[in-house]
Write a protein that holds these residues in place. Structure first.
Motif, PDB file in Angstrom:
ATOM      1  N   GLN A  32       0.822  -1.205   0.000  1.00 44.19           N
ATOM      2  CA  GLN A  32       0.000   0.000   0.000  1.00 44.19           C
ATOM      3  C   GLN A  32       0.859   1.259   0.000  1.00 44.19           C
ATOM      4  OE1 GLN A  32      -2.699  -0.255   3.291  1.00 44.19           O
ATOM      5  NE2 GLN A  32      -3.907  -1.911   2.394  1.00 44.19           N
ATOM      6  N   ALA A  33       1.984   1.212   0.747  1.00 48.59           N
ATOM      7  CA  ALA A  33       2.881   2.371   0.769  1.00 48.59           C
ATOM      8  C   ALA A  33       3.475   2.624  -0.607  1.00 48.59           C
ATOM      9  CB  ALA A  33       3.993   2.134   1.792  1.00 48.59           C
ATOM     10  N   LYS A  34       3.878   1.556  -1.295  1.00 44.16           N
ATOM     11  CA  LYS A  34       4.429   1.718  -2.647  1.00 44.16           C
ATOM     12  C   LYS A  34       3.371   2.256  -3.605  1.00 44.16           C
ATOM     13  CE  LYS A  34       8.013  -1.840  -2.397  1.00 44.16           C
ATOM     14  NZ  LYS A  34       8.491  -3.137  -2.957  1.00 44.16           N
ATOM     15  N   THR A  35       2.152   1.723  -3.487  1.00 43.33           N
ATOM     16  CA  THR A  35       1.067   2.196  -4.355  1.00 43.33           C
ATOM     17  C   THR A  35       0.783   3.675  -4.095  1.00 43.33           C
ATOM     18  OG1 THR A  35       0.093  -0.006  -4.340  1.00 43.33           O
ATOM     19  CG2 THR A  35      -1.322   1.809  -5.024  1.00 43.33           C
ATOM     20  N   SER A  36       0.735   4.056  -2.805  1.00 42.48           N
ATOM     21  CA  SER A  36       0.501   5.459  -2.467  1.00 42.48           C
ATOM     22  C   SER A  36       1.632   6.348  -2.964  1.00 42.48           C
ATOM     23  CB  SER A  36       0.363   5.588  -0.947  1.00 42.48           C
ATOM     24  OG  SER A  36       0.158   6.934  -0.575  1.00 42.48           O
ATOM     25  N   ALA A  37       2.886   5.847  -2.849  1.00 42.87           N
ATOM     26  CA  ALA A  37       4.031   6.636  -3.316  1.00 42.87           C
ATOM     27  C   ALA A  37       3.968   6.839  -4.824  1.00 42.87           C
ATOM     28  CB  ALA A  37       5.330   5.936  -2.918  1.00 42.87           C
ATOM     29  N   ARG A  38       3.609   5.772  -5.548  1.00 45.57           N
ATOM     30  CA  ARG A  38       3.489   5.906  -7.010  1.00 45.57           C
ATOM     31  C   ARG A  38       2.379   6.884  -7.376  1.00 45.57           C
ATOM     32  NH1 ARG A  38       4.514   0.226  -7.008  1.00 45.57           N
ATOM     33  NH2 ARG A  38       2.280  -0.192  -7.064  1.00 45.57           N
ATOM     34  N   SER A  39       1.252   6.810  -6.643  1.00 43.23           N
ATOM     35  CA  SER A  39       0.146   7.716  -6.922  1.00 43.23           C
ATOM     36  C   SER A  39       0.550   9.165  -6.657  1.00 43.23           C
ATOM     37  CB  SER A  39      -1.058   7.338  -6.061  1.00 43.23           C
ATOM     38  OG  SER A  39      -2.127   8.233  -6.264  1.00 43.23           O
TER      39      SER A  39
END
Length: 281
Positions: free
Chosen positions: A155-162
């Motif tokens: 989730q952290a990686k997804t949020s960072a990409r977003s």
């Protein structure tokens, strides 16, 4: 060596001790019913006594083999004790006697020991099961923790990409806005006729308000169009000859067109003066 002799009698004194050993090891009271066993140890004659209640199954078996059930001294006993002796020999053990008590105690002790052993075994089994369950629970908890960490990382990686995509989009929009601010406005298109020649308009300052209106009306109704050779044509004639002369217009060199354009102002001024004079009249 003489054979072992067995006989039954009442104790003559209280000096003799029961030979049953540690199972009894008590003195036989005077007048108490007892069993006498006479034998020789080497060449020394010996007699041992024991309570009749302390007689064992092994001794009863030996008595029956040696006497055939006819025990010496039976005639010296009272009737009740005679019956007791006969029943004991026939039964093969003294009911409720020391041996039975000891056997019962031994059996009880064995049972208690077996029960304790079984309880300990059961407790060990339960402890093992509990330890196994605890280990499984700990393993499951560790698996869930690792799973939660992976999910949080994902989730952290997804949020960072977003967030990175949003930041890139915002930066792009800002750059486009800055570029739009520095870009000069596009020049107004030049009005051209059907041949592609620029349409030039001359405005003559009017002497009065009526002249100004007439001049403006004349300017709107007539557009000076110049051909490539400097001659004046209006829009209607230009429209009639558009199809025949469009190709010639494209083939003329730019220098000739510039020359023709330079000759237009003089002719235009003359014709414009005539229009103003007519308007004044």
């Amino acid at each position: 060596m003489s054979e072992t002799q067995y006989y039954v009698e009442y104790s003559k004194s209280a000096r003799a001790k029961c030979s049953y050993g540690k199972q009894c090891n008590e003195k036989i009271d005077k007048g108490e019913l007892r069993l006498a066993v006479h034998f020789e140890a080497g060449d020394v004659p010996m007699t041992k006594y024991r309570h009749w209640r302390c007689i064992t199954r092994t001794i009863i078996n030996h008595i029956n083999q040696a006497t055939g059930g006819d025990l010496t001294g039976m005639d010296t006993l009272n009737a009740d004790d005679q019956d007791l002796v006969r029943e004991t020999l026939e039964r093969g053990y003294y009911a409720g006697g020391t041996e039975d008590i000891n056997l019962a105690a031994k059996a009880a002790g064995k049972a208690a020991k077996d029960a304790e052993k079984a309880a300990a075994k059961e407790a060990a089994k339960e402890a093992k099961l509990a330890a196994k369950a605890a280990a499984k629970a700990e393993k499951d908890a560790e698996r869930e923790r690792i799973k939660a960490e992976k999910e949080a990382t994902k989730q952290a990686k997804t949020s960072a990409r977003s967030n990175k995509s949003k930041a890139s989009a915002a930066a792009g929009s800002s750059d486009d806005a800055e570029q739009d601010e520095h870009v000069s406005p596009a020049a107004s298109p030049v009005k051209r006729n059907r041949r592609g020649a620029a349409i030039k308009r001359k405005v003559v300052a009017p002497e009065s308000e009526g002249d100004e209106d007439a001049a403006l009306s004349s300017e709107e109704d007539h557009e000076d169009v110049y051909s490539d050779d400097g001659a004046h044509t209006d829009a209607s004639s230009d429209e009639d000859h558009h199809d025949d002369e469009s190709e010639d217009e494209d083939e003329k060199p730019s220098s000739k067109r510039r020359k023709t354009a330079s000759a237009k102002p003089a002719a235009t001024g003359t014709r414009q003066s005539k229009r103003v004079a007519a308007a004044r009249k």
